[in-house]
Design a protein around this motif. Structure first.
Motif, PDB file in Angstrom:
ATOM      1  N   TYR A 199       0.901  -1.275  -0.014  1.00 27.60           N
ATOM      2  CA  TYR A 199      -0.024  -0.097  -0.049  1.00 27.60           C
ATOM      3  C   TYR A 199       0.905   1.204   0.069  1.00 27.60           C
ATOM      4  CZ  TYR A 199      -3.827   3.300   0.981  1.00 27.60           C
ATOM      5  OH  TYR A 199      -4.878   4.165   0.849  1.00 27.60           O
ATOM      6  N   ARG A 200       0.494   2.205  -0.828  1.00 29.66           N
ATOM      7  CA  ARG A 200       1.144   3.460  -0.887  1.00 29.66           C
ATOM      8  C   ARG A 200       0.096   4.573  -0.935  1.00 29.66           C
ATOM      9  NH1 ARG A 200       2.802   6.750  -4.589  1.00 29.66           N
ATOM     10  NH2 ARG A 200       1.910   5.609  -6.478  1.00 29.66           N
ATOM     11  N   SER A 201       0.346   5.518  -0.081  1.00 30.74           N
ATOM     12  CA  SER A 201      -0.415   6.551  -0.081  1.00 30.74           C
ATOM     13  C   SER A 201      -0.516   7.422  -1.194  1.00 30.74           C
ATOM     14  CB  SER A 201      -0.439   7.167   1.308  1.00 30.74           C
ATOM     15  OG  SER A 201       0.705   7.910   1.355  1.00 30.74           O
ATOM     16  N   THR A 202      -1.269   8.172  -1.735  1.00 33.86           N
ATOM     17  CA  THR A 202      -1.182   9.161  -2.698  1.00 33.86           C
ATOM     18  C   THR A 202      -1.958  10.527  -2.188  1.00 33.86           C
ATOM     19  OG1 THR A 202      -3.347   8.321  -3.623  1.00 33.86           O
ATOM     20  CG2 THR A 202      -1.339   7.626  -4.638  1.00 33.86           C
ATOM     21  N   GLY A 203      -2.365  10.416  -1.131  1.00 27.93           N
ATOM     22  CA  GLY A 203      -3.017  12.012  -0.388  1.00 27.93           C
ATOM     23  C   GLY A 203      -3.592  11.627   0.701  1.00 27.93           C
ATOM     24  N   ALA A 204      -4.535  12.638   1.287  1.00 26.07           N
ATOM     25  CA  ALA A 204      -5.063  12.304   2.667  1.00 26.07           C
ATOM     26  C   ALA A 204      -6.235  13.586   2.631  1.00 26.07           C
ATOM     27  CB  ALA A 204      -4.454  12.593   3.499  1.00 26.07           C
ATOM     28  N   ARG A 205      -7.320  13.432   3.265  1.00 23.27           N
ATOM     29  CA  ARG A 205      -8.475  14.347   3.304  1.00 23.27           C
ATOM     30  C   ARG A 205      -9.216  14.218   4.590  1.00 23.27           C
ATOM     31  NH1 ARG A 205     -12.771  10.857   0.945  1.00 23.27           N
ATOM     32  NH2 ARG A 205     -11.639   9.607  -0.287  1.00 23.27           N
ATOM     33  N   SER A 206      -9.685  15.323   5.157  1.00 18.07           N
ATOM     34  CA  SER A 206     -10.432  15.222   6.249  1.00 18.07           C
ATOM     35  C   SER A 206     -11.757  14.306   6.251  1.00 18.07           C
ATOM     36  CB  SER A 206     -10.906  16.826   6.787  1.00 18.07           C
ATOM     37  OG  SER A 206      -9.935  17.380   6.940  1.00 18.07           O
ATOM     38  N   SER A 207     -12.071  13.805   7.303  1.00 17.91           N
ATOM     39  CA  SER A 207     -13.363  13.034   7.386  1.00 17.91           C
ATOM     40  C   SER A 207     -14.057  13.403   8.588  1.00 17.91           C
ATOM     41  CB  SER A 207     -13.103  11.664   7.144  1.00 17.91           C
ATOM     42  OG  SER A 207     -12.797  10.914   8.387  1.00 17.91           O
ATOM     43  N   ASP A 208     -15.176  12.833   8.959  1.00 23.59           N
ATOM     44  CA  ASP A 208     -15.930  13.288  10.350  1.00 23.59           C
ATOM     45  C   ASP A 208     -15.237  12.604  11.280  1.00 23.59           C
ATOM     46  OD1 ASP A 208     -17.934  14.377   8.926  1.00 23.59           O
ATOM     47  OD2 ASP A 208     -19.414  12.950   8.702  1.00 23.59           O
ATOM     48  N   ASN A 209     -14.539  11.321  11.298  1.00 27.40           N
ATOM     49  CA  ASN A 209     -13.900  10.919  12.527  1.00 27.40           C
ATOM     50  C   ASN A 209     -12.285  11.001  12.396  1.00 27.40           C
ATOM     51  OD1 ASN A 209     -16.313   9.786  13.360  1.00 27.40           O
ATOM     52  ND2 ASN A 209     -16.397   8.220  12.083  1.00 27.40           N
ATOM     53  N   GLY A 210     -11.659  11.646  11.501  1.00 24.33           N
ATOM     54  CA  GLY A 210     -10.426  11.566  11.138  1.00 24.33           C
ATOM     55  C   GLY A 210     -10.013  11.945  10.130  1.00 24.33           C
ATOM     56  N   TRP A 211      -9.595  11.363   9.203  1.00 24.27           N
ATOM     57  CA  TRP A 211      -9.127  11.395   7.848  1.00 24.27           C
ATOM     58  C   TRP A 211      -9.264  10.213   6.987  1.00 24.27           C
ATOM     59  CZ3 TRP A 211      -5.414  11.379  11.764  1.00 24.27           C
ATOM     60  CH2 TRP A 211      -4.444  10.518  11.510  1.00 24.27           C
ATOM     61  N   VAL A 212      -9.130  10.542   5.724  1.00 23.79           N
ATOM     62  CA  VAL A 212      -9.195   9.397   4.805  1.00 23.79           C
ATOM     63  C   VAL A 212      -7.911   9.429   4.081  1.00 23.79           C
ATOM     64  CG1 VAL A 212     -10.272   8.166   2.751  1.00 23.79           C
ATOM     65  CG2 VAL A 212     -11.781   9.188   4.513  1.00 23.79           C
ATOM     66  N   VAL A 213      -7.141   8.186   4.249  1.00 22.65           N
ATOM     67  CA  VAL A 213      -5.912   8.173   3.298  1.00 22.65           C
ATOM     68  C   VAL A 213      -6.406   7.561   2.008  1.00 22.65           C
ATOM     69  CG1 VAL A 213      -3.652   7.209   3.225  1.00 22.65           C
ATOM     70  CG2 VAL A 213      -4.473   8.045   5.529  1.00 22.65           C
TER      71      VAL A 213
END
Length: 187
Positions: free
Chosen positions: A97-111
């Protein structure tokens, strides 16, 4: 390819390189079996690294899982899951698995990132929550995360038909992570 800049701020722990502590971390999975029960298992061999910048924006995540380390508590089933019908561990010894970005979510964030399984790479978002951070009694800086991803195994070319055309194992697989990281070096 460089990860895309994240639009979130991850506060509460120092920036730097964090490594998963395999003694305190778990990677588990679950899926339906014969539509009446749930099979649960885990991978015991893995490596995961999280890097956060000094501004706490744009975390990057890389992970490698040893497919042969699969354990469902049933040796016969584990042997079959490691076979070419499912994980084909001789041909594909790792899941990455290799991340390409991240964004805010209601419970933390989504990678957002790329999961490579069975030789196929697909975009797979992982819902992540920071559950605790700070120094432990020995002074190590730790950050603990829980995370969940859901995949359809057929998206990765994994389809095993039963006699009569049905499927023994459910299409949807839930991957649950409890990752306890230790700061290796700060920025």
């Amino acid at each position: 390819m460089n990860p895309t800049p994240a639009t979130i701020s991850i506060l509460g722990y120092p920036a730097g390189t964090w490594k998963a502590d395999p003694r305190r971390s778990t990677i588990t999975f679950s899926t339906r079996f014969l539509t009446v029960s749930v099979v649960r298992g885990r991978f015991t061999g893995f490596d995961a690294t999280l890097f956060t910048a000094a501004d706490h924006n744009g975390p990057t995540v890389t992970a490698t899982i040893d497919t042969a380390s699969l354990d469902t508590g049933n040796d016969k089933r584990d042997h079959h899951l490691r076979s070419a019908d499912y994980l084909d561990v001789e041909t594909f010894p790792t899941i990455t698995y290799r991340s390409t970005g991240a964004r805010s979510s209601d419970n933390g964030w989504v990678v957002d990132g790329e999961l490579t399984l069975f030789g196929v790479t697909r975009q797979v978002p992982i819902e992540v929550e920071l559950t605790e951070s700070g120094p432990n009694p020995s002074g190590e800086q730790r950050a603990v995360f829980t995370a969940t991803a859901r995949i359809d195994r057929r998206d990765f070319g994994m389809h095993v038909a039963m006699d009569g055309g049905g499927a023994a194992v459910g299409r949807k697989v839930t991957i649950s992570l409890h990752i306890d990281t230790v700061l290796q070096r700060g920025d």
